[in-house]
Write a protein that holds these residues in place. Structure first.
Motif, short mmCIF file in Angstrom:
data_model
loop_
_atom_site.label_atom_id
_atom_site.label_comp_id
_atom_site.label_asym_id
_atom_site.label_seq_id
_atom_site.Cartn_x
_atom_site.Cartn_y
_atom_site.Cartn_z
N UNK A 26 0.82 -1.22 0.00
CA UNK A 26 0.00 0.00 0.00
C UNK A 26 0.85 1.27 0.00
N UNK A 27 2.07 1.19 0.54
CA UNK A 27 2.96 2.34 0.45
C UNK A 27 3.42 2.56 -0.98
N UNK A 28 3.67 1.47 -1.69
CA UNK A 28 4.14 1.57 -3.07
C UNK A 28 3.01 1.91 -4.04
N UNK A 29 1.81 1.39 -3.79
CA UNK A 29 0.68 1.59 -4.70
C UNK A 29 -0.59 1.86 -3.90
N UNK A 30 -0.70 3.01 -3.27
CA UNK A 30 -1.84 3.28 -2.38
C UNK A 30 -3.20 3.21 -3.06
N UNK A 31 -3.25 3.57 -4.34
CA UNK A 31 -4.54 3.56 -5.04
C UNK A 31 -5.00 2.14 -5.40
N UNK A 32 -4.09 1.18 -5.33
CA UNK A 32 -4.41 -0.20 -5.68
C UNK A 32 -4.10 -1.16 -4.54
N UNK A 33 -4.34 -0.73 -3.32
CA UNK A 33 -4.03 -1.53 -2.16
C UNK A 33 -4.75 -2.86 -2.11
N UNK A 34 -5.94 -2.92 -2.72
CA UNK A 34 -6.69 -4.17 -2.72
C UNK A 34 -5.93 -5.29 -3.43
N UNK A 35 -4.99 -4.92 -4.32
CA UNK A 35 -4.23 -5.94 -5.03
C UNK A 35 -3.33 -6.74 -4.08
N UNK A 36 -2.94 -6.15 -2.96
CA UNK A 36 -2.15 -6.89 -1.98
C UNK A 36 -2.95 -8.07 -1.47
N UNK A 37 -4.23 -7.86 -1.17
CA UNK A 37 -5.09 -8.96 -0.70
C UNK A 37 -5.23 -10.01 -1.78
N UNK A 38 -5.37 -9.59 -3.03
CA UNK A 38 -5.47 -10.54 -4.14
C UNK A 38 -4.22 -11.41 -4.21
N UNK A 39 -3.04 -10.80 -4.17
CA UNK A 39 -1.79 -11.57 -4.24
C UNK A 39 -1.64 -12.51 -3.05
N UNK A 40 -2.02 -12.04 -1.89
CA UNK A 40 -1.94 -12.87 -0.69
C UNK A 40 -2.85 -14.08 -0.81
N UNK A 41 -4.10 -13.86 -1.20
CA UNK A 41 -5.05 -14.97 -1.29
C UNK A 41 -4.69 -15.94 -2.41
N UNK A 42 -4.17 -15.44 -3.52
CA UNK A 42 -3.77 -16.33 -4.61
C UNK A 42 -2.56 -17.18 -4.22
N UNK A 43 -1.58 -16.57 -3.57
CA UNK A 43 -0.42 -17.34 -3.14
C UNK A 43 -0.81 -18.37 -2.08
N UNK A 44 -1.73 -18.00 -1.20
CA UNK A 44 -2.20 -18.95 -0.19
C UNK A 44 -2.95 -20.12 -0.80
N UNK A 45 -3.75 -19.87 -1.84
CA UNK A 45 -4.47 -20.95 -2.52
C UNK A 45 -3.48 -21.93 -3.15
N UNK A 46 -2.45 -21.40 -3.80
CA UNK A 46 -1.43 -22.26 -4.40
C UNK A 46 -0.74 -23.10 -3.33
N UNK A 47 -0.31 -22.46 -2.25
CA UNK A 47 0.42 -23.18 -1.19
C UNK A 47 -0.44 -24.25 -0.53
N UNK A 48 -1.71 -23.96 -0.31
CA UNK A 48 -2.59 -24.96 0.29
C UNK A 48 -2.78 -26.15 -0.62
#
Length: 120
Positions: A26-48
């Motif tokens: 969010x510091x790097x891309x404050x206007x697109x902070x929701x993308x952090x959640x997307x990347x987190x959830x996608x990486x978690x799905x792969x790992x699971x």
């Protein structure tokens, strides 16, 4: 070690990792902070998917899968961000975000499953 303690320790570490990753993103891309959640959830799905197909013991799966990935991923933040996008009438972004989360998430989970079976 008690199962609940392993899951709790893993969840604590996963949540701390999610917090720091989100703050940096969010510091790097404050206007697109929701993308952090997307990347987190996608990486978690792969790992699971990967861990479910691998030969990790139940103890390690409790720590890594239930705990770490459970603390890393976040369904509540996803829904909060989707709700915010809908409330601000940003329907296209909400549709893309929800579609990417569920569509890519299932695909990445399947990919993790396949790779987990092939490697272990």
């Amino acid at each position: 070690m008690q199962t609940w303690l392993l899951a709790g320790l893993g969840a604590s570490l996963g949540a701390l990792g999610r917090y720091h990753f989100t703050a940096l993103y969010k510091r790097a891309r404050p206007e697109l902070g929701y993308q952090a959640t997307l990347l987190i959830n996608l990486s978690g799905a792969f790992l699971l998917g990967f861990m479910a197909a691998s030969t990790v013991t139940q103890t390690w799966y409790t720590f890594l899968g239930t705990g770490l990935c459970g603390g890393w991923t976040t369904f509540s933040t996803l829904n909060s961000e989707l709700g915010g996008q809908l409330a601000s009438e940003n329907f296209r972004r909400a549709l893309r975000y929800g579609g990417a989360t569920y569509g890519l998430g299932l695909g990445l989970c399947a990919l993790g499953w396949v790779l987990g079976h092939r490697l272990f």
